[in-house]
Scaffold this motif. Structure first.
Motif, PDB file in Angstrom:
ATOM      1  N   UNK A  82       7.499  26.341  -4.216  1.00  0.00           N
ATOM      2  CA  UNK A  82       7.974  25.002  -4.890  1.00  0.00           C
ATOM      3  C   UNK A  82       7.657  24.012  -4.000  1.00  0.00           C
ATOM      4  N   UNK A  83       6.969  22.885  -4.834  1.00  0.00           N
ATOM      5  CA  UNK A  83       6.419  21.969  -3.864  1.00  0.00           C
ATOM      6  C   UNK A  83       7.200  20.552  -4.337  1.00  0.00           C
ATOM      7  N   UNK A  84       7.227  19.829  -3.535  1.00  0.00           N
ATOM      8  CA  UNK A  84       7.672  18.087  -3.701  1.00  0.00           C
ATOM      9  C   UNK A  84       6.453  17.077  -3.441  1.00  0.00           C
ATOM     10  N   UNK A  85       6.770  15.856  -4.026  1.00  0.00           N
ATOM     11  CA  UNK A  85       5.817  15.073  -3.666  1.00  0.00           C
ATOM     12  C   UNK A  85       6.458  13.690  -2.798  1.00  0.00           C
ATOM     13  N   UNK A  86       5.779  13.271  -1.730  1.00  0.00           N
ATOM     14  CA  UNK A  86       6.354  12.273  -0.960  1.00  0.00           C
ATOM     15  C   UNK A  86       5.762  10.835  -1.136  1.00  0.00           C
ATOM     16  N   UNK A  87       6.638   9.994  -1.372  1.00  0.00           N
ATOM     17  CA  UNK A  87       5.991   8.444  -1.657  1.00  0.00           C
ATOM     18  C   UNK A  87       6.154   7.682  -0.241  1.00  0.00           C
ATOM     19  N   UNK A  88       5.158   7.291   0.484  1.00  0.00           N
ATOM     20  CA  UNK A  88       5.674   6.669   1.718  1.00  0.00           C
ATOM     21  C   UNK A  88       4.781   5.279   1.624  1.00  0.00           C
ATOM     22  N   UNK A  89       5.308   4.310   2.020  1.00  0.00           N
ATOM     23  CA  UNK A  89       4.777   2.907   2.414  1.00  0.00           C
ATOM     24  C   UNK A  89       3.908   3.019   3.648  1.00  0.00           C
ATOM     25  N   UNK A  90       2.683   3.151   3.314  1.00  0.00           N
ATOM     26  CA  UNK A  90       1.653   3.320   4.515  1.00  0.00           C
ATOM     27  C   UNK A  90       1.539   2.073   5.414  1.00  0.00           C
ATOM     28  N   UNK A  91       2.124   0.942   5.144  1.00  0.00           N
ATOM     29  CA  UNK A  91       1.939  -0.129   6.077  1.00  0.00           C
ATOM     30  C   UNK A  91       3.270  -0.173   7.233  1.00  0.00           C
TER      31      UNK A  91
ATOM     32  N   UNK B  57     -13.210   1.866   2.005  1.00  0.00           N
ATOM     33  CA  UNK B  57     -14.067   0.632   2.991  1.00  0.00           C
ATOM     34  C   UNK B  57     -13.496  -0.662   2.283  1.00  0.00           C
ATOM     35  N   UNK B  58     -12.855  -0.890   1.496  1.00  0.00           N
ATOM     36  CA  UNK B  58     -12.464  -2.130   1.030  1.00  0.00           C
ATOM     37  C   UNK B  58     -10.661  -2.202   1.155  1.00  0.00           C
ATOM     38  N   UNK B  59     -10.067  -0.968   1.247  1.00  0.00           N
ATOM     39  CA  UNK B  59      -8.572  -0.985   1.504  1.00  0.00           C
ATOM     40  C   UNK B  59      -8.308  -0.671   2.770  1.00  0.00           C
ATOM     41  N   UNK B  60      -9.139  -0.034   3.351  1.00  0.00           N
ATOM     42  CA  UNK B  60      -9.056   0.456   4.902  1.00  0.00           C
ATOM     43  C   UNK B  60      -7.717   1.087   5.048  1.00  0.00           C
ATOM     44  N   UNK B  61      -7.101   1.791   4.235  1.00  0.00           N
ATOM     45  CA  UNK B  61      -5.720   2.600   4.464  1.00  0.00           C
ATOM     46  C   UNK B  61      -6.031   4.098   4.197  1.00  0.00           C
ATOM     47  N   UNK B  62      -5.221   4.721   4.759  1.00  0.00           N
ATOM     48  CA  UNK B  62      -5.514   6.124   4.823  1.00  0.00           C
ATOM     49  C   UNK B  62      -3.833   6.793   4.536  1.00  0.00           C
ATOM     50  N   UNK B  63      -3.843   8.225   4.387  1.00  0.00           N
ATOM     51  CA  UNK B  63      -2.440   8.997   4.249  1.00  0.00           C
ATOM     52  C   UNK B  63      -2.181   9.333   5.409  1.00  0.00           C
ATOM     53  N   UNK B  64      -2.494   8.692   6.563  1.00  0.00           N
ATOM     54  CA  UNK B  64      -2.030   9.167   7.799  1.00  0.00           C
ATOM     55  C   UNK B  64      -0.307   8.944   7.904  1.00  0.00           C
TER      56      UNK B  64
ATOM     57  N   UNK C  38       3.818  -4.650  -9.322  1.00  0.00           N
ATOM     58  CA  UNK C  38       2.795  -5.548  -9.432  1.00  0.00           C
ATOM     59  C   UNK C  38       2.257  -5.872  -7.835  1.00  0.00           C
ATOM     60  N   UNK C  39       3.140  -5.780  -6.905  1.00  0.00           N
ATOM     61  CA  UNK C  39       2.690  -6.255  -5.675  1.00  0.00           C
ATOM     62  C   UNK C  39       1.901  -4.935  -4.873  1.00  0.00           C
ATOM     63  N   UNK C  40       1.933  -3.722  -5.607  1.00  0.00           N
ATOM     64  CA  UNK C  40       1.016  -2.744  -5.020  1.00  0.00           C
ATOM     65  C   UNK C  40      -0.441  -3.057  -5.271  1.00  0.00           C
ATOM     66  N   UNK C  41      -0.968  -2.997  -4.164  1.00  0.00           N
ATOM     67  CA  UNK C  41      -2.660  -3.238  -4.169  1.00  0.00           C
ATOM     68  C   UNK C  41      -3.359  -1.985  -4.035  1.00  0.00           C
ATOM     69  N   UNK C  42      -2.906  -1.003  -3.261  1.00  0.00           N
ATOM     70  CA  UNK C  42      -3.722   0.157  -3.077  1.00  0.00           C
ATOM     71  C   UNK C  42      -2.760   1.347  -2.985  1.00  0.00           C
ATOM     72  N   UNK C  43      -3.387   2.650  -3.002  1.00  0.00           N
ATOM     73  CA  UNK C  43      -2.735   3.760  -3.062  1.00  0.00           C
ATOM     74  C   UNK C  43      -3.638   4.809  -2.480  1.00  0.00           C
TER      75      UNK C  43
ATOM     76  N   UNK D 261       0.853  -1.257  -0.133  1.00  0.00           N
ATOM     77  CA  UNK D 261      -0.056  -0.064   0.125  1.00  0.00           C
ATOM     78  C   UNK D 261       0.808   1.145   0.147  1.00  0.00           C
ATOM     79  N   UNK D 262       0.669   2.121  -0.786  1.00  0.00           N
ATOM     80  CA  UNK D 262       1.329   3.167  -1.103  1.00  0.00           C
ATOM     81  C   UNK D 262       0.590   4.650  -0.844  1.00  0.00           C
ATOM     82  N   UNK D 263       1.315   5.301  -0.131  1.00  0.00           N
ATOM     83  CA  UNK D 263       0.702   6.930  -0.038  1.00  0.00           C
ATOM     84  C   UNK D 263       1.326   7.807  -0.682  1.00  0.00           C
ATOM     85  N   UNK D 264       0.626   8.993  -1.367  1.00  0.00           N
ATOM     86  CA  UNK D 264       1.179  10.094  -2.005  1.00  0.00           C
ATOM     87  C   UNK D 264       0.655  11.255  -1.665  1.00  0.00           C
ATOM     88  N   UNK D 265       1.345  12.342  -1.244  1.00  0.00           N
ATOM     89  CA  UNK D 265       1.140  13.634  -0.795  1.00  0.00           C
ATOM     90  C   UNK D 265       2.100  14.555  -1.232  1.00  0.00           C
ATOM     91  N   UNK D 266       1.370  15.805  -1.123  1.00  0.00           N
ATOM     92  CA  UNK D 266       2.739  16.780  -1.619  1.00  0.00           C
ATOM     93  C   UNK D 266       2.970  17.887  -0.414  1.00  0.00           C
TER      94      UNK D 266
END
Length: 343
Positions: free
Chosen positions: A87-96, A282-289, A125-130, A69-74
């Protein structure tokens, strides 16, 4: 006189000292200037140690493991000046695991597409949710590389939009009834924090205070309608099943159509556009926390360094602190605070 070469010496420092400088800047998040003062060297020398020992850790192919599960935010890197925009940047975080995977310049679909395309096909291929915020550019970039992934807009960002609607309606009502912006003694302004709080979190006294403020300062009832709309949207995220969440969204749409508040209509339009991603929660139950938590760490590191102008240094500092697993073993204590045997 004679000279001797040794692999344990790097310039004017020993390898152990250079490694410790990198560790303190990376793992402990100390500023380069502070570490340089502690070691009695210049800033450039200390930063060379960070680059020399930190870049191999960041570029290690084994640093990023399997990501489900991947989380993306600026986030903001540098404020606007007369010479450039913000100037902005984008962060990629493993939410697990909460690991920071990378930081890239910009916040467009192209930036997300480029970074995802650099990953190995087996990793993608192993990423199931973002999990993202309602950002059309992020959605476009994700689906261009991961067309089958489940994209989720979590409750944090959706309710944040609903709270912004309450503030907009309150400000418009205050200007129309008072002819000015809200002051501290105005009933609506006094209770603005209660309006955005969850209804179940309000005490009986706070509810009475809010009802009195709405009765006194909201003659059209639009502020109250915005609060109820926010609570209906919250109920859709509190649903126990996907079907129940869908019908609660239908009830939210019906209420907004009946209330006929422009700001609420705008919110319902946004939610309707992102309905699939909202229900996906309601199916992934992940958040950008975890991503928001990383944004706090990013802000702390930027504050310690008094800002960054070099993006490569900025990325290196963030990844060394939040993207690298340090194998630092504590030094064994020779003796405790008091002797073990007392005569």
């Amino acid at each position: 006189s004679f000279t001797e070469d040794s692999d344990l010496i790097e310039g004017c420092l020993t390898r152990r000292a250079a490694t410790e400088i990198c560790r303190r800047v990376g793992q402990d998040a100390h500023s380069v200037a502070q570490v340089a003062r502690d070691f009695g060297i210049g800033w450039a020398t200390a930063m060379d140690c960070v680059r020399r020992h930190g870049e191999p850790l960041v570029d290690d192919s084994c640093r990023i493991g399997t990501t489900q599960a991947l989380g993306i935010d600026e986030h903001k890197v540098l404020g606007a000046t007369k010479d450039h925009h913000t100037l902005y940047a984008t962060s990629f975080v493993d939410v697990v695991t909460g690991q920071l995977l990378d930081v890239v310049r910009g916040r467009s679909a192209t930036d997300v597409t480029y970074w995802l395309s650099q990953g190995k096909p087996s990793w993608r291929q192993r990423i199931e949710a973002v999990a993202i915020d309602p950002h059309a550019g992020y959605l476009k970039g994700i689906l261009s590389v991961l067309p089958d992934v489940a994209v989720t807009v979590d409750h944090f960002h959706a309710i944040k939009l609903a709270n912004a609607v309450i503030d907009d309606v309150r400000r418009r009502t205050q200007r129309s009834t008072l002819g000015r912006r809200g002051h501290k003694d105005d009933p609506l302004y006094r209770t603005r924090r209660l309006m955005t709080r969850g209804w179940e979190r309000l005490s009986d006294r706070q509810r009475e205070k809010l009802f009195f403020a709405l009765e006194e300062g909201d003659p059209t009832g639009e502020v109250g309608a915005a609060i109820l709309g926010k609570e209906l949207l919250r109920e859709s995220y509190l649903a126990s099943t996907l079907r129940q969440a869908h019908w609660r969204l239908v009830r939210f749409y019906a209420y907004v159509a009946q209330a006929d508040v422009p700001e609420l209509t705008r919110l319902a339009t946004t939610v309707s556009h992102w309905e699939q991603e909202v229900l996906s929660y309601h199916t992934t139950h992940i958040s950008t926390g975890p991503v928001e938590a990383q944004n706090l760490v990013t802000e702390k590191i930027r504050r310690i360094a008094h800002g960054f102008r070099n993006f490569e240094n900025y990325r290196l500092r963030l990844l060394l602190h939040s993207g690298v697993k340090w194998d630092t073993r504590p030094t064994a204590r020779i003796r405790g605070r008091s002797p073990r045997l007392v005569a």
